[in-house]
Design a protein around this motif. Sequence first.
Motif, PDB file in Angstrom:
ATOM      1  N   UNK B 285     -14.456 -10.549 -30.314  1.00 29.63           N
ATOM      2  CA  UNK B 285     -14.430 -11.343 -29.091  1.00 29.63           C
ATOM      3  C   UNK B 285     -15.430 -10.820 -28.058  1.00 29.63           C
ATOM      4  N   UNK B 286     -15.424  -9.500 -27.899  1.00 26.82           N
ATOM      5  CA  UNK B 286     -16.350  -8.895 -26.937  1.00 26.82           C
ATOM      6  C   UNK B 286     -17.799  -9.150 -27.358  1.00 26.82           C
ATOM      7  N   UNK B 287     -18.023  -9.004 -28.648  1.00 27.92           N
ATOM      8  CA  UNK B 287     -19.386  -9.212 -29.154  1.00 27.92           C
ATOM      9  C   UNK B 287     -19.812 -10.656 -28.898  1.00 27.92           C
ATOM     10  N   UNK B 288     -18.855 -11.573 -29.189  1.00 26.75           N
ATOM     11  CA  UNK B 288     -19.141 -12.994 -28.986  1.00 26.75           C
ATOM     12  C   UNK B 288     -19.498 -13.281 -27.534  1.00 26.75           C
ATOM     13  N   UNK B 289     -18.658 -12.781 -26.624  1.00 30.78           N
ATOM     14  CA  UNK B 289     -18.902 -13.029 -25.197  1.00 30.78           C
ATOM     15  C   UNK B 289     -20.266 -12.486 -24.796  1.00 30.78           C
ATOM     16  N   UNK B 290     -20.592 -11.298 -25.339  1.00 28.09           N
ATOM     17  CA  UNK B 290     -21.856 -10.698 -24.958  1.00 28.09           C
ATOM     18  C   UNK B 290     -23.060 -11.495 -25.489  1.00 28.09           C
ATOM     19  N   UNK B 291     -22.968 -11.955 -26.745  1.00 29.18           N
ATOM     20  CA  UNK B 291     -24.143 -12.603 -27.346  1.00 29.18           C
ATOM     21  C   UNK B 291     -24.193 -14.119 -27.151  1.00 29.18           C
ATOM     22  N   UNK B 292     -23.003 -14.728 -27.089  1.00 36.85           N
ATOM     23  CA  UNK B 292     -23.002 -16.185 -26.965  1.00 36.85           C
ATOM     24  C   UNK B 292     -22.904 -16.617 -25.516  1.00 36.85           C
ATOM     25  N   UNK B 293     -22.568 -15.667 -24.636  1.00 32.18           N
ATOM     26  CA  UNK B 293     -22.396 -15.991 -23.229  1.00 32.18           C
ATOM     27  C   UNK B 293     -23.702 -16.429 -22.594  1.00 32.18           C
ATOM     28  N   UNK B 294     -23.544 -17.124 -21.470  1.00 31.46           N
ATOM     29  CA  UNK B 294     -24.731 -17.622 -20.772  1.00 31.46           C
ATOM     30  C   UNK B 294     -25.207 -16.566 -19.802  1.00 31.46           C
ATOM     31  N   UNK B 295     -26.156 -15.717 -20.250  1.00 36.15           N
ATOM     32  CA  UNK B 295     -26.585 -14.597 -19.416  1.00 36.15           C
ATOM     33  C   UNK B 295     -27.264 -15.044 -18.139  1.00 36.15           C
ATOM     34  N   UNK B 296     -28.017 -16.119 -18.253  1.00 43.26           N
ATOM     35  CA  UNK B 296     -28.724 -16.594 -17.066  1.00 43.26           C
ATOM     36  C   UNK B 296     -27.744 -16.900 -15.952  1.00 43.26           C
ATOM     37  N   UNK B 297     -26.683 -17.636 -16.359  1.00 49.73           N
ATOM     38  CA  UNK B 297     -25.682 -18.007 -15.349  1.00 49.73           C
ATOM     39  C   UNK B 297     -25.018 -16.777 -14.769  1.00 49.73           C
ATOM     40  N   UNK B 298     -24.730 -15.790 -15.663  1.00 46.31           N
ATOM     41  CA  UNK B 298     -24.084 -14.560 -15.225  1.00 46.31           C
ATOM     42  C   UNK B 298     -24.928 -13.844 -14.182  1.00 46.31           C
ATOM     43  N   UNK B 299     -26.229 -13.799 -14.434  1.00 45.35           N
ATOM     44  CA  UNK B 299     -27.104 -13.113 -13.490  1.00 45.35           C
ATOM     45  C   UNK B 299     -27.146 -13.833 -12.152  1.00 45.35           C
ATOM     46  N   UNK B 300     -27.171 -15.177 -12.266  1.00 46.41           N
ATOM     47  CA  UNK B 300     -27.211 -15.935 -11.014  1.00 46.41           C
ATOM     48  C   UNK B 300     -25.951 -15.691 -10.200  1.00 46.41           C
ATOM     49  N   UNK B 301     -24.792 -15.640 -10.925  1.00 48.08           N
ATOM     50  CA  UNK B 301     -23.529 -15.436 -10.222  1.00 48.08           C
ATOM     51  C   UNK B 301     -23.519 -14.041  -9.620  1.00 48.08           C
TER      52      UNK B 301
END
Lengths: 438, 301
Positions: B285-301
Motif C-alpha cells: 500500500x505504501x509503495x502504491x501510494x508513493x509510486x501511483x500517487x499524484x506527486x505534482x498535486x502533492x507538491x502544490x498542496x
Amino acid sequence: MKQFGTILDFELKNYFKNRLFVGITIFLAAVIAVIMFFPRVMSMIEDGGAKTEESEADGTTAEGNEANGTTAEGSEADGQTKGMILLSVGDMPNAEALRQALNAAFLNYEVCLTDDDLDAIQKKVIAEAAACAFVMDSPTSYTYYVNNLSIYDDNTAVVNEVLSNVNSLNALMAAGLTAEEAEGVLSVEISNETVSLGKDQMQNFFYTYIMIFSLYLVILLYGQMVATNVATEKSSRAMELLVTSAKPTSMMFGKVIASCLAGFVQLLVVFGSAILFYNLNKEWWGDNMIVESIFGMPMDLFVFMLIFFVLGFFIYAFLFGAIGSLASKVEDINTSSMPLTLLFVAGFMIVMFSMQGGDVDSLLMRICSYVPFTSPMAMFTRIAMSTVPFYEILLSILILIASVVGVGVVSAKIYRVGVLLYGTKPKLGSIFQAMRKA
Amino acid sequence: MKLELKNVQKSFGEKEVLKGISFSVESGKAFGLLGRNGAGKTTTIRILMEVFAADGGQVLIDGAPVDYRKTGIGYLPEERGLYPKKKIVDQLIYFARLHGMKRQEATEAVDYWLGRLDMMEYRNKRLNTLSKGNQQKIQLITAIAHDPDIVILDEPFSGLDPVNAMLLKDVVREEIDKGKIVLFSSHQMNYIEEFCDSIAILNKGTLALCGEIHEIKRNYVRDKLVVRSESADAIADALGGCCTKRGNGELLIQLEAEEAKRGMMEQLTKTFDIDEIRVFEPSLNDIFVEYAGDHDEGEKA
C-alpha cells in the motif's frame, strides 16, 4: 465464422423465446384468419337468417289468411325505416314526375312533395323529421338543406344527375320526340374493353402497396430492435465481455442476420396464413378484384420482392446497429436514430405519393431507384407498376449489394468503436478518427 | 509460456493513454497490474485482448506475436455485467462457445464451474434474480470456463463476502497451480500481496515501478524510522518537519540518509521514553501510494 454461427444461434433463440415476439406473430396470424374467414362467416349468418325468415313466413301462411293485418303492419314498419326527403318545387310543372325520378334515385328514402314554407322545411330538417330537403328555385337550380353535412354526402351529385336527365328528356320531347324515343336516346349504353400491354397499375397497386408497407413496418420495427438490443448490451455492460470474446463484425452480422431471419419468419407466418386461409375460403371471396390481385401476384415479382426486401432490410439494420452502439442508454436511441428514420420515411413518402399519383417513372423515382437507401422501395414499385428494362433492375440490385457490404463493414467499425464509448454522446469527427485507427 | 508487453503505446485523439509500457509474466505466476483510476490499466488489458490495436510496441507470447486463435484469454472486467434477463446456463454456454468451445464441451465446463462455485441451484434462474455477490461468481465463470491460458481478473474480490472471497482465492490458486498466467488488477493490496509474485504500477500511462514484490521491498531505501512512544508529541516537537504522525499514533521519521538511522535511534532512546523503534518497511500500500500517487498535486498542496 464459428463465432458468427454461435451469435446467430443465440440471437435467433432470443427472438423465438421472446413472448412478445411469439405473441405478436400469433396475434397477426389470428387477425388474418378472422379477415379471411369473414365473408364465409357472414354468408353463413345470412343463410341462417334467411332460413329462419323463410320458416317464419311458412308459419304465418299455415296459420291462415288473417295475415292481411300483419302485411299492413309490415309495410308500415318499412315506411318507418325509410327516411324522408322533402322536395319543394314551388309552382314548377311536372312536380310529380320529378318526385318519381328522385324517388327512384334515392332507394332508401321516400321523397315527399311539400308545400311548407322555407322556415318549416328547415325546422323539419333540424329536428331530423326529414333527412334533408331540396328546394327548387328553377328547373336547373335548387338549394340543398341538410342538418349535418357528412364528408361522404353525394346527394347533390345524385340530384344533379336526375335533374340533368329530366331536363334533357324535356328538351328532347319539346323538339318533337315521344317520351319513349327520348328515353331511348338518353339511355344508350356504351361498352368498352381495355387491354394493357405493359403493367396494369390498378391490379398491381394493392400488392405493391402491401409490400412497401410491410417493408416500411418491418424495417422500422426490427431496425429499432437491433439498435435497442445493442444499446441494452452496452448499458448492462455485457458489452465489456462481448467485445473481448467476439469479433465486432461477427457480432454485427450475427445480430442483423438474426433479426432479418426473425422478421422473415414473422412475415412468412403472416403471409403464409393469409394464403392458407384465403385458399380455404376462396369461394366465399368470389371475384373480389382487390383480394384476387393480391393473391395473384406473379412469381417473378415475388422473387424481386424477396431480393429488395432482404437487401433493404440489411442496409437499414446495419445502420440501426451502429446507432445502437453509439447510444449510452436505451432511451437515447429514439433521438439518435431520428435522422435515419427520417431518411427512410422520406423515401417511403416519395414512393407512396408517386404510387398514388400513378406516375412511378418520374425523374425523382428514377433517381430514388438507384440510391441504396430508397431503391428497395422505389425500384420494386417501378418493377411492379411500370415496365423497367432488366439492366436497370440489375444495376439497382448491384448498387444495393455493394452498399450493403460497404455499410455493413462501416457499421461494424462504428460498432467496434462505439461500444466502448460511454458517457457523453461522441462527436461524428471523433468517431471517424477512432474508426480509422480501429 | 511467457507473455510479454514491449513498449506498448496508445493514444485516443490528442490524449496519450499509454506511453510505452513493458512487462512480462510467465506461466504459473500471478502478476499485479496496479495504478490509480485512469492510469491506463484497462487500456493495457484491452490491447492485450486485441479489442483495439496498440499505436506502437508489441504483445508477444514466447517471443512471437500473439496468435489469438491459439491463445485463450479469460477476462473478468471491472464493470460487471451480463444479460440480466436471460437464463444463467444459457449465457454461460454462449460465452464459452464464443471462446471456441463446442456446445457439449461448453455445457460440461459450465456445469463443472457452477458446481465448483456452489451455484448449481441457480443454473436455470435468470441472472437478475441473484444477489450481487452471486452474480459476480457467475461472471467469474465466463472468465475461466473455457480453460484459457491467460486469466485477467479486474477487481475480482470487490463485493464478495469473506466466505466467497475464500472460495475465489482457492479458485485463483488452482488456476495458478495449473500453470496459467493470472493477471490481477486491483486496489485491494492485501490480495495482490497474497497472490502476486510481481507487480507493475502504472502512473499516467507510464510504468512507475515494475518487478518482483520482495525485490521491490528489499531494495526500498531504509531511511525511515517508526517510533511508538508515550511522548510522541515531544519527539515531534523536537524533530520538527521530518516527523509525521501515522494513523495508529506511531511517528514516522524521515532521515536524511540511510546511514543516519543508527545515530537517530540512539539519540531517541537516550532522550525519550520509547516503547518501540524500528526501521520502516513499506507495505504494498505504501509503495502504491508513493509510486501511483499524484506527486505534482502533492507538491502544490
